[in-house]
Design an enzyme around this catalytic site. Structure first.
Site, PDB file in Angstrom:
ATOM      1  N   HIS A  82      -7.620   4.805  -0.601  1.00 12.84           N
ATOM      2  CA  HIS A  82      -8.866   4.358  -0.159  1.00 12.84           C
ATOM      3  C   HIS A  82      -9.561   5.654  -0.128  1.00 12.84           C
ATOM      4  O   HIS A  82      -9.340   6.774   0.058  1.00 12.84           O
ATOM      5  CB  HIS A  82      -8.542   4.281   1.372  1.00 12.84           C
ATOM      6  N   HIS A 110      -2.875   1.789  -4.182  1.00 10.21           N
ATOM      7  CA  HIS A 110      -4.062   2.006  -4.100  1.00 10.21           C
ATOM      8  C   HIS A 110      -4.717   3.159  -3.094  1.00 10.21           C
ATOM      9  O   HIS A 110      -3.991   3.704  -2.211  1.00 10.21           O
ATOM     10  CB  HIS A 110      -5.023   0.793  -3.546  1.00 10.21           C
TER      11      HIS A 110
HETATM   12  P1  AMP Z   1      -3.965  -1.300   2.805  1.00 11.30           P
HETATM   13  O1  AMP Z   1      -3.861  -1.817   4.066  1.00 11.30           O
HETATM   14  O2  AMP Z   1      -3.774   0.047   2.564  1.00 11.30           O
HETATM   15  O3  AMP Z   1      -2.752  -2.127   1.605  1.00 11.30           O
HETATM   16  O4  AMP Z   1      -5.261  -1.564   2.233  1.00 11.30           O
HETATM   17  C1  AMP Z   1      -5.585  -2.929   1.523  1.00 11.30           C
HETATM   18  C2  AMP Z   1      -7.044  -3.017   1.498  1.00 11.30           C
HETATM   19  O5  AMP Z   1      -7.454  -3.962   0.481  1.00 11.30           O
HETATM   20  C3  AMP Z   1      -7.564  -3.426   2.775  1.00 11.30           C
HETATM   21  O6  AMP Z   1      -8.615  -2.327   3.211  1.00 11.30           O
HETATM   22  C4  AMP Z   1      -8.495  -4.737   2.473  1.00 11.30           C
HETATM   23  O7  AMP Z   1      -9.649  -4.804   3.115  1.00 11.30           O
HETATM   24  C5  AMP Z   1      -8.779  -4.529   1.182  1.00 11.30           C
HETATM   25  N1  AMP Z   1      -8.794  -5.718   0.076  1.00 11.30           N
HETATM   26  C6  AMP Z   1      -8.114  -6.767   0.521  1.00 11.30           C
HETATM   27  N2  AMP Z   1      -8.247  -7.706  -0.610  1.00 11.30           N
HETATM   28  C7  AMP Z   1      -9.384  -7.279  -1.111  1.00 11.30           C
HETATM   29  C8  AMP Z   1     -10.142  -7.709  -2.064  1.00 11.30           C
HETATM   30  N3  AMP Z   1     -10.035  -8.960  -2.627  1.00 11.30           N
HETATM   31  N4  AMP Z   1     -11.204  -7.060  -2.595  1.00 11.30           N
HETATM   32  C9  AMP Z   1     -11.329  -5.665  -2.105  1.00 11.30           C
HETATM   33  N5  AMP Z   1     -10.707  -5.227  -1.248  1.00 11.30           N
HETATM   34  C10 AMP Z   1      -9.531  -5.921  -0.664  1.00 11.30           C
END
Ligand code: AMP
Ligand code: ZN
Length: 118
Positions: free
Chosen positions: A106, A104
């Protein structure tokens, strides 16, 4: 690569099994509002297909999907960040701070970003 991973929360999000605020969806990617925002604008852009990392996505030959991630993330950054700009981040692996194993991007905007991020 697999189309979907039943244990992956982002595959569940793509499949509508867990709720999300969806700001964009097309045939390759979806963009949602991050549930734990680190900036006034904090979106996530992810492929509909399950791939663990950007490297795995590219190695699977899905360069069209990789480009779609960048194209959508950039468009949303332009739209939501405006002339002040935005930041795109792809955390990869443990040291990269990746907590969800479905690649993903950001999209962060709405405040000045510090560098280095710490
Ligand atoms: P990373 O640490 O780069 O893997 O980012 C994962 C991101 O996903 C974090 O910023 C979380 O806040 C976000 N996240 C986790 N679960 C969800 C969800 N159900 N909907 C939206 N964002 C999420
Ligand atoms: Zn997944």
């Amino acid at each position: 690569m697999s189309a979907s991973d039943t244990n992956c929360i982002f595959c569940k999000l793509v499949g509508g099994e867990i709720p999300a605020t969806v700001v964009h969806r097309d045939d390759r990617v979806i963009a949602v509002v991050d549930v734990n925002p680190q900036a006034p604008v904090h979106l996530l852009v992810l492929p509909l297909e399950h791939h663990g990392t950007l490297g795995e996505l590219i190695a699977a030959g899905r360069t069209d999907v990789a480009l779609a991630l960048l194209r959508t993330a950039t468009a949303l950054g332009d739209e939501r960040g405006g002339p002040a700009g935005f930041r795109l981040v792809v955390n990869t692996g443990a040291d990269g701070g990746q907590t969800v194993g479905h690649v993903h991007v950001h999209v962060l905007a709405g405040r000045p970003m510090h560098w280095p991020p710490g």
